[in-house]
Design a protein around this motif. Structure first.
Motif, PDB file in Angstrom:
ATOM      1  N   SER A  12     -58.901  -1.951 122.891  1.00 34.92           N
ATOM      2  CA  SER A  12     -59.610  -2.512 124.052  1.00 34.92           C
ATOM      3  C   SER A  12     -60.202  -3.872 123.723  1.00 34.92           C
ATOM      4  CB  SER A  12     -60.734  -1.571 124.503  1.00 34.92           C
ATOM      5  OG  SER A  12     -61.768  -1.534 123.533  1.00 34.92           O
ATOM      6  N   ARG A  16     -65.137  -8.589 132.396  1.00 39.29           N
ATOM      7  CA  ARG A  16     -63.691  -8.336 132.350  1.00 39.29           C
ATOM      8  C   ARG A  16     -63.383  -7.496 131.120  1.00 39.29           C
ATOM      9  NH1 ARG A  16     -60.444 -13.741 132.423  1.00 39.29           N
ATOM     10  NH2 ARG A  16     -62.167 -14.484 131.133  1.00 39.29           N
ATOM     11  N   GLY A  49     -60.021  -4.925 129.125  1.00 43.28           N
ATOM     12  CA  GLY A  49     -58.642  -4.447 129.165  1.00 43.28           C
ATOM     13  C   GLY A  49     -58.373  -3.375 128.133  1.00 43.28           C
ATOM     14  N   VAL A  97     -54.159  -9.507 127.239  1.00 43.04           N
ATOM     15  CA  VAL A  97     -54.072  -8.878 128.564  1.00 43.04           C
ATOM     16  C   VAL A  97     -55.240  -9.307 129.453  1.00 43.04           C
ATOM     17  CG1 VAL A  97     -54.281  -6.652 129.768  1.00 43.04           C
ATOM     18  CG2 VAL A  97     -52.712  -6.892 127.830  1.00 43.04           C
ATOM     19  N   VAL A  98     -56.437  -9.354 128.875  1.00 48.18           N
ATOM     20  CA  VAL A  98     -57.624  -9.760 129.641  1.00 48.18           C
ATOM     21  C   VAL A  98     -57.541 -11.230 130.034  1.00 48.18           C
ATOM     22  CG1 VAL A  98     -60.129 -10.069 129.543  1.00 48.18           C
ATOM     23  CG2 VAL A  98     -59.094  -7.998 128.591  1.00 48.18           C
ATOM     24  N   GLU A 148     -53.780 -11.966 132.166  1.00 52.59           N
ATOM     25  CA  GLU A 148     -53.598 -11.158 133.368  1.00 52.59           C
ATOM     26  C   GLU A 148     -52.134 -10.838 133.697  1.00 52.59           C
ATOM     27  OE1 GLU A 148     -55.714 -12.936 136.612  1.00 52.59           O
ATOM     28  OE2 GLU A 148     -57.600 -13.068 135.508  1.00 52.59           O
ATOM     29  N   ARG A 181     -56.114  -3.834 133.128  1.00 51.34           N
ATOM     30  CA  ARG A 181     -57.071  -4.940 133.069  1.00 51.34           C
ATOM     31  C   ARG A 181     -57.962  -4.870 134.305  1.00 51.34           C
ATOM     32  NH1 ARG A 181     -57.884  -9.097 135.795  1.00 51.34           N
ATOM     33  NH2 ARG A 181     -55.963  -8.704 136.974  1.00 51.34           N
TER      34      ARG A 181
END
Length: 336
Positions: free
Chosen positions: A206, A221, A223, A246-247, A250, A310
């Motif tokens: 994460s 935010r 992910g 990923v965060v 996007e 996300r």
């Protein structure tokens, strides 16, 4: 009869007697400082404002309910200093407050992503409230963390919001739904559990961004990413880099084949494929797919992306209805 009512009844006779004495007095006592102080005292006493509720009882009730000091004092006054009854009084008040606020717009809040100790399961939740000020409060931060921990520990691999709301929170011995209702009364803002997702795999990692001070797992935010590999112990830092990617970037899809056929001519959709995106976090001129293949060679084991999630605060919140912005602000200011 509550203490406030009883005090009012008992003090009426005393005030009347005092006024009769003043009418027969030849001294201009109405101008005396002592009379003014005494009249203020009787005025406060008759309305319950001067009644002293033991501060220890207020603290005890506040620790149990997390309600405000004045709310705790009022609850004790209304229930004749009965702690148990005061808790019920506060709970009823919280439910009434929640009903009044349930339609108020809540687009601020926090997301929280947690990983199990063995790093094989992760969960991510979004909890919304009306203002960023409220989202930064210790009460709200504590609530979002507790809900994430509860979700992570559920046996259901993919729990829904409804499942979470009906689950019992260990710290309150109430359902999440009732706990949220109670916290609405404390925070005086609407609170909504917006969404929740979970992942499992050989390795789950994460990343959270925009974290609050002292809350590394809570932010604006976050992910999750699930990885398939026979050597998860060799991918700790690399997995976290993938979660951070990923965060930041996007992505919507893992491979180009996942892009719907009707959208494959759309450059934005093609650019949202995880494996084809530039993997800038590595510091090398590589795509995510190329970085994964390089890492496979290093550890001598295959690496596959099983899935990712996300969350960004407010991105799925419904837009305001027909009310104008001014009307919305007024509804927040003048709401009881």
């Amino acid at each position: 009869m509550c203490i406030r009512d009883r005090v009012s009844t008992q003090s009426t006779g005393a005030i009347q007697l005092m006024m009769n004495l003043l009418r027969t007095s030849r001294t201009n006592i109405f101008l005396s400082k002592d009379f003014k102080n005494l009249s203020v005292f009787f005025s406060r006493f008759s309305t319950g404002e001067g009644l002293k509720v033991p501060i220890e009882m207020i603290k005890q009730l506040r620790e149990k309910t997390k309600s405000g000091m004045q709310d705790c004092r009022n609850a004790l006054l209304e229930t004749n200093l009965d702690i148990a009854k005061a808790e019920v009084w506060l709970e009823k008040k919280a439910v009434e407050s929640a009903k009044k606020k349930k339609d108020r717009h809540a687009a601020e809040g926090l997301v929280c992503a947690l990983i199990s100790p063995n790093k094989k399961k992760g969960t991510i939740i979004e909890l919304n409230t009306e203002t960023d000020f409220c989202a930064k409060s210790p009460v709200f931060q504590s609530l979002v963390r507790e809900l994430a921990i509860l979700t992570l520990n559920l046996s259901d691999p993919s729990p829904s919001v409804e499942t979470i709301l009906s689950s019992v929170l260990p710290s309150t011995h109430q359902t999440v739904h009732d706990t949220i209702q109670h916290n609405i009364g404390i925070l005086r803002e609407n609170v909504i559990l917006r969404r929740v997702s979970s992942l499992s795999g050989d390795l789950v990692s994460s990343y959270s961004h925009g974290n609050l001070a002292g809350s590394p797992l809570v932010g604006k935010r976050a992910g999750l990413i699930s990885i398939e590999t026979s050597k998860p112990e060799a991918l700790g830092e690399f997995a976290q880099q993938l979660a951070a990617h990923v965060v930041a970037m996007e992505p919507k899809y893992i491979t180009p084949e996942e892009v719907p056929s009707e959208l494959r001519s759309n450059e934005d959709e093609i650019g949202a494929v995880l494996l084809d995106q530039e993997f800038g976090i590595s510091g090398e001129d590589l795509t995510v797919g190329q970085a994964i293949r390089k890492k496979q060679d290093e550890i001598g084991a295959s690496i596959g992306i099983r899935g990712f999630f996300r969350f960004k605060v407010g991105e799925t919140t419904p837009v305001l209805g027909k009310r104008s912005f001014a009307e919305e602000v007024n509804s927040l200011i003048f709401a009881k």
